[in-house]
Design a protein around this motif. Sequence first.
Motif, PDB file in Angstrom:
ATOM      1  N   GLU A   1       1.004  -1.319  -0.008  1.00 22.47           N
ATOM      2  CA  GLU A   1       0.139   0.011  -0.048  1.00 22.47           C
ATOM      3  C   GLU A   1       0.765   1.210   0.040  1.00 22.47           C
ATOM      4  OE1 GLU A   1      -3.372   2.184   2.821  1.00 22.47           O
ATOM      5  OE2 GLU A   1      -2.615   0.342   3.319  1.00 22.47           O
ATOM      6  N   CYS A   2       0.698   2.255  -0.854  1.00 24.28           N
ATOM      7  CA  CYS A   2       1.013   3.580  -0.841  1.00 24.28           C
ATOM      8  C   CYS A   2       0.345   4.523  -0.330  1.00 24.28           C
ATOM      9  CB  CYS A   2       1.395   3.930  -2.117  1.00 24.28           C
ATOM     10  SG  CYS A   2       2.813   2.643  -3.098  1.00 24.28           S
ATOM     11  N   THR A   3       0.747   5.552   0.646  1.00 20.84           N
ATOM     12  CA  THR A   3       0.042   6.462   1.237  1.00 20.84           C
ATOM     13  C   THR A   3       0.631   7.927   0.987  1.00 20.84           C
ATOM     14  OG1 THR A   3      -0.870   4.803   3.129  1.00 20.84           O
ATOM     15  CG2 THR A   3      -1.260   7.121   3.390  1.00 20.84           C
ATOM     16  N   ALA A   4       0.098   8.747   0.481  1.00 23.64           N
ATOM     17  CA  ALA A   4       0.467  10.009   0.464  1.00 23.64           C
ATOM     18  C   ALA A   4       0.319  10.900   1.752  1.00 23.64           C
ATOM     19  CB  ALA A   4      -0.187  10.808  -0.843  1.00 23.64           C
ATOM     20  N   TYR A   5       1.221  11.914   2.388  1.00 21.50           N
ATOM     21  CA  TYR A   5       1.042  12.699   3.316  1.00 21.50           C
ATOM     22  C   TYR A   5       1.541  14.015   3.005  1.00 21.50           C
ATOM     23  CZ  TYR A   5       0.759   8.370   5.751  1.00 21.50           C
ATOM     24  OH  TYR A   5       0.661   7.119   6.512  1.00 21.50           O
ATOM     25  N   THR A   6       0.753  15.060   3.379  1.00 15.86           N
ATOM     26  CA  THR A   6       1.086  16.424   3.078  1.00 15.86           C
ATOM     27  C   THR A   6       1.114  17.285   4.488  1.00 15.86           C
ATOM     28  OG1 THR A   6      -1.194  17.047   2.432  1.00 15.86           O
ATOM     29  CG2 THR A   6       0.347  16.536   0.575  1.00 15.86           C
ATOM     30  N   GLY A   7       1.648  18.524   4.520  1.00 13.16           N
ATOM     31  CA  GLY A   7       1.488  19.297   5.551  1.00 13.16           C
ATOM     32  C   GLY A   7       2.041  18.689   6.916  1.00 13.16           C
ATOM     33  N   GLU A   8       1.236  18.825   7.982  1.00 13.13           N
ATOM     34  CA  GLU A   8       1.554  18.142   9.368  1.00 13.13           C
ATOM     35  C   GLU A   8       1.716  16.686   9.271  1.00 13.13           C
ATOM     36  OE1 GLU A   8       2.859  18.361  13.027  1.00 13.13           O
ATOM     37  OE2 GLU A   8       2.535  20.006  11.638  1.00 13.13           O
ATOM     38  N   GLU A   9       0.877  16.202   8.631  1.00 10.03           N
ATOM     39  CA  GLU A   9       1.168  14.775   8.468  1.00 10.03           C
ATOM     40  C   GLU A   9       2.327  14.166   7.913  1.00 10.03           C
ATOM     41  OE1 GLU A   9      -2.437  13.824   6.039  1.00 10.03           O
ATOM     42  OE2 GLU A   9      -3.627  12.911   8.022  1.00 10.03           O
ATOM     43  N   ALA A  10       2.736  14.830   7.010  1.00 10.48           N
ATOM     44  CA  ALA A  10       3.955  14.521   6.361  1.00 10.48           C
ATOM     45  C   ALA A  10       5.279  14.899   7.253  1.00 10.48           C
ATOM     46  CB  ALA A  10       4.218  15.467   4.991  1.00 10.48           C
ATOM     47  N   ARG A  11       5.253  15.955   8.020  1.00 11.15           N
ATOM     48  CA  ARG A  11       6.271  16.295   9.237  1.00 11.15           C
ATOM     49  C   ARG A  11       6.160  15.189  10.035  1.00 11.15           C
ATOM     50  NH1 ARG A  11       7.077  17.379  13.814  1.00 11.15           N
ATOM     51  NH2 ARG A  11       4.819  17.170  14.596  1.00 11.15           N
ATOM     52  N   ALA A  12       5.349  14.720  10.543  1.00 10.23           N
ATOM     53  CA  ALA A  12       5.100  13.615  11.604  1.00 10.23           C
ATOM     54  C   ALA A  12       5.562  12.456  10.939  1.00 10.23           C
ATOM     55  CB  ALA A  12       3.508  13.567  11.844  1.00 10.23           C
ATOM     56  N   GLN A  13       5.408  12.179   9.549  1.00  9.66           N
ATOM     57  CA  GLN A  13       5.872  10.699   8.990  1.00  9.66           C
ATOM     58  C   GLN A  13       7.371  11.039   8.970  1.00  9.66           C
ATOM     59  OE1 GLN A  13       4.693   7.839   8.326  1.00  9.66           O
ATOM     60  NE2 GLN A  13       2.617   8.846   9.255  1.00  9.66           N
ATOM     61  N   ARG A  14       8.130  12.156   8.747  1.00  7.56           N
ATOM     62  CA  ARG A  14       9.528  12.370   8.316  1.00  7.56           C
ATOM     63  C   ARG A  14      10.211  12.373   9.899  1.00  7.56           C
ATOM     64  NH1 ARG A  14       7.777  16.252   4.781  1.00  7.56           N
ATOM     65  NH2 ARG A  14       8.199  17.772   6.243  1.00  7.56           N
TER      66      ARG A  14
ATOM     67  N   THR B   1       0.909   2.056  -8.741  1.00  7.67           N
ATOM     68  CA  THR B   1      -0.217   1.168  -8.880  1.00  7.67           C
ATOM     69  C   THR B   1      -0.302   0.360 -10.272  1.00  7.67           C
ATOM     70  OG1 THR B   1      -1.274   2.354  -7.069  1.00  7.67           O
ATOM     71  CG2 THR B   1      -2.756   0.953  -8.650  1.00  7.67           C
ATOM     72  N   ALA B   2      -0.172   1.326 -11.274  1.00  9.53           N
ATOM     73  CA  ALA B   2      -0.116   0.943 -12.636  1.00  9.53           C
ATOM     74  C   ALA B   2       1.179  -0.066 -13.214  1.00  9.53           C
ATOM     75  CB  ALA B   2      -0.051   2.057 -13.452  1.00  9.53           C
ATOM     76  N   SER B   3       2.064   0.437 -12.371  1.00  4.26           N
ATOM     77  CA  SER B   3       3.307  -0.464 -12.669  1.00  4.26           C
ATOM     78  C   SER B   3       3.192  -2.127 -12.011  1.00  4.26           C
ATOM     79  CB  SER B   3       4.596   0.166 -11.828  1.00  4.26           C
ATOM     80  OG  SER B   3       5.732  -0.884 -12.206  1.00  4.26           O
ATOM     81  N   ARG B   4       2.441  -2.167 -10.878  1.00  2.00           N
ATOM     82  CA  ARG B   4       2.100  -3.181 -10.246  1.00  2.00           C
ATOM     83  C   ARG B   4       1.171  -4.238 -11.128  1.00  2.00           C
ATOM     84  NH1 ARG B   4      -0.278  -2.116  -4.682  1.00  2.00           N
ATOM     85  NH2 ARG B   4       0.496   0.078  -4.889  1.00  2.00           N
ATOM     86  N   GLY B   5       0.400  -3.630 -11.818  1.00  4.81           N
ATOM     87  CA  GLY B   5      -0.560  -4.228 -12.755  1.00  4.81           C
ATOM     88  C   GLY B   5       0.159  -4.681 -14.164  1.00  4.81           C
TER      89      GLY B   5
END
Length: 151
Positions: A84-97, A146-150
Motif C-alpha cells: 500500500e502507498c499513502t500520501a502525506y502532506t502538511g503536518e502529517e508529512a512532518r510527522a511521518q518524517r 499502482t499501474a506498474s504493479r499491474g
Amino acid sequence: MLHYRERLTPALWVFVSTALLIPASIIVLAPLPTVDGVLIGSILGIVLYLGVVGTLVISAPLIEVTPGQVRVGPARIPAELVGECTAYTGEEARAQRGPQMDMRAWLCIRGWIKPVVKMQIADPLDPAPYWLVSTRRPGDFIDAVTASRGA
C-alpha cells in the motif's frame, strides 16, 4: 515505457540562500593587505556558488516508475513487492518524517519538498518495513506505482 519520472532538485530558495557564499567570501578575503581581497573574494565566491549549485543539481535523486519496477535514487524494487502507498502532506508529512518514522525505514526525503509517500514493502526478506519518499506530485507517483504493479 515510463509511467513516472521526477528529479528531486532543490527549490528556488535553496539556490538563493546558497548565493550567500558570494558575499561571505568577499567579507572573509576583503581585509587581505597584499592583494585585492574584494576581487579575489568575488571570484572565489562565484566559483564556490557554482560548485555547490552543480553538486545539488547533479546529486538530486531521480524517481522512476517503469512497468514492473520502482526506482528511487539508487534503490530499486520490483513493483509487485510494493504494498500500500499513502500520501502525506502538511503536518502529517512532518510527522511521518519525524516522530512517527520507523528507524528501519528506507528514506529518500528532501527538506525542500514537503509531501511524502509511504510505500509499504511486502518483501519478507527486506529489513525496511517501508520506503518514505519525498515527491512534489504524490498522487501521480502513487498512480504510477499502482499501474506498474499491474504491468
